[in-house]
Scaffold this motif. Sequence first.
Motif, short mmCIF file in Angstrom:
data_model
loop_
_atom_site.label_atom_id
_atom_site.label_comp_id
_atom_site.label_asym_id
_atom_site.label_seq_id
_atom_site.Cartn_x
_atom_site.Cartn_y
_atom_site.Cartn_z
N MET A 167 -41.48 -59.06 0.93
CA MET A 167 -41.13 -57.66 1.02
C MET A 167 -42.38 -56.80 1.14
SD MET A 167 -38.75 -55.49 -1.48
CE MET A 167 -38.82 -53.74 -1.53
N ALA A 168 -43.44 -57.17 0.43
CA ALA A 168 -44.66 -56.38 0.49
C ALA A 168 -45.29 -56.43 1.88
CB ALA A 168 -45.64 -56.88 -0.55
N ILE A 169 -45.25 -57.60 2.50
CA ILE A 169 -45.82 -57.71 3.85
C ILE A 169 -45.00 -56.88 4.83
CG2 ILE A 169 -46.26 -59.31 5.74
CD1 ILE A 169 -46.88 -61.42 3.61
N GLY A 170 -43.69 -56.91 4.70
CA GLY A 170 -42.84 -56.10 5.56
C GLY A 170 -43.07 -54.62 5.37
N ALA A 171 -43.29 -54.20 4.14
CA ALA A 171 -43.55 -52.78 3.88
C ALA A 171 -44.87 -52.35 4.50
CB ALA A 171 -43.56 -52.51 2.38
N VAL A 172 -45.87 -53.20 4.42
CA VAL A 172 -47.17 -52.88 5.03
C VAL A 172 -47.04 -52.84 6.55
CG1 VAL A 172 -49.52 -53.72 5.39
CG2 VAL A 172 -48.54 -53.73 3.11
N ILE A 173 -46.33 -53.80 7.11
CA ILE A 173 -46.15 -53.82 8.56
C ILE A 173 -45.38 -52.59 9.02
CG2 ILE A 173 -44.94 -55.05 10.42
CD1 ILE A 173 -45.69 -57.65 8.98
N PHE A 174 -44.44 -52.12 8.23
CA PHE A 174 -43.67 -50.94 8.60
C PHE A 174 -44.47 -49.66 8.43
CE2 PHE A 174 -40.59 -47.59 7.54
CZ PHE A 174 -39.85 -47.59 8.72
N THR A 175 -45.23 -49.54 7.34
CA THR A 175 -45.93 -48.28 7.07
C THR A 175 -47.23 -48.13 7.84
OG1 THR A 175 -47.07 -49.22 5.15
CG2 THR A 175 -44.98 -48.09 4.75
N LEU A 176 -47.87 -49.23 8.23
CA LEU A 176 -49.16 -49.16 8.91
C LEU A 176 -49.12 -48.35 10.20
CD1 LEU A 176 -52.14 -50.08 8.92
CD2 LEU A 176 -51.39 -52.03 10.26
N THR A 185 -44.15 -42.90 3.38
CA THR A 185 -43.31 -43.83 4.13
C THR A 185 -42.83 -44.97 3.23
OG1 THR A 185 -44.57 -43.33 6.12
CG2 THR A 185 -43.19 -45.28 6.18
N LEU A 186 -43.73 -45.49 2.41
CA LEU A 186 -43.36 -46.56 1.50
C LEU A 186 -42.31 -46.10 0.48
CD1 LEU A 186 -43.96 -49.51 0.83
CD2 LEU A 186 -45.70 -48.70 -0.75
N PHE A 187 -42.49 -44.90 -0.06
CA PHE A 187 -41.49 -44.37 -1.00
C PHE A 187 -40.15 -44.16 -0.31
CE2 PHE A 187 -45.07 -42.44 -3.69
CZ PHE A 187 -45.10 -43.55 -4.51
#
Length: 58
Positions: A1-10, A42-44
């Motif tokens: 999930m953390a990798i997906g969040a980084v990929i989405f927010t970057l 974005t992450l929030f």
Amino acid sequence: MAIGAVIFTLPIALLGSIWVMAHHGLNTLETLGVYSALGCMTLFTVFIATVVALRDIR
């Protein structure tokens, strides 16, 4: 999930900060602050959407 969040927010944070830098003429440190703020917002947003979606399932 953390990798997906980084990929989405970057991309959102990166492109948003570049756009703000070009539009408002910010320096490097100010652009880094905008990048950080956009990434956090974005992450929030993703976390809040996940919580709302999980509440509807139950």
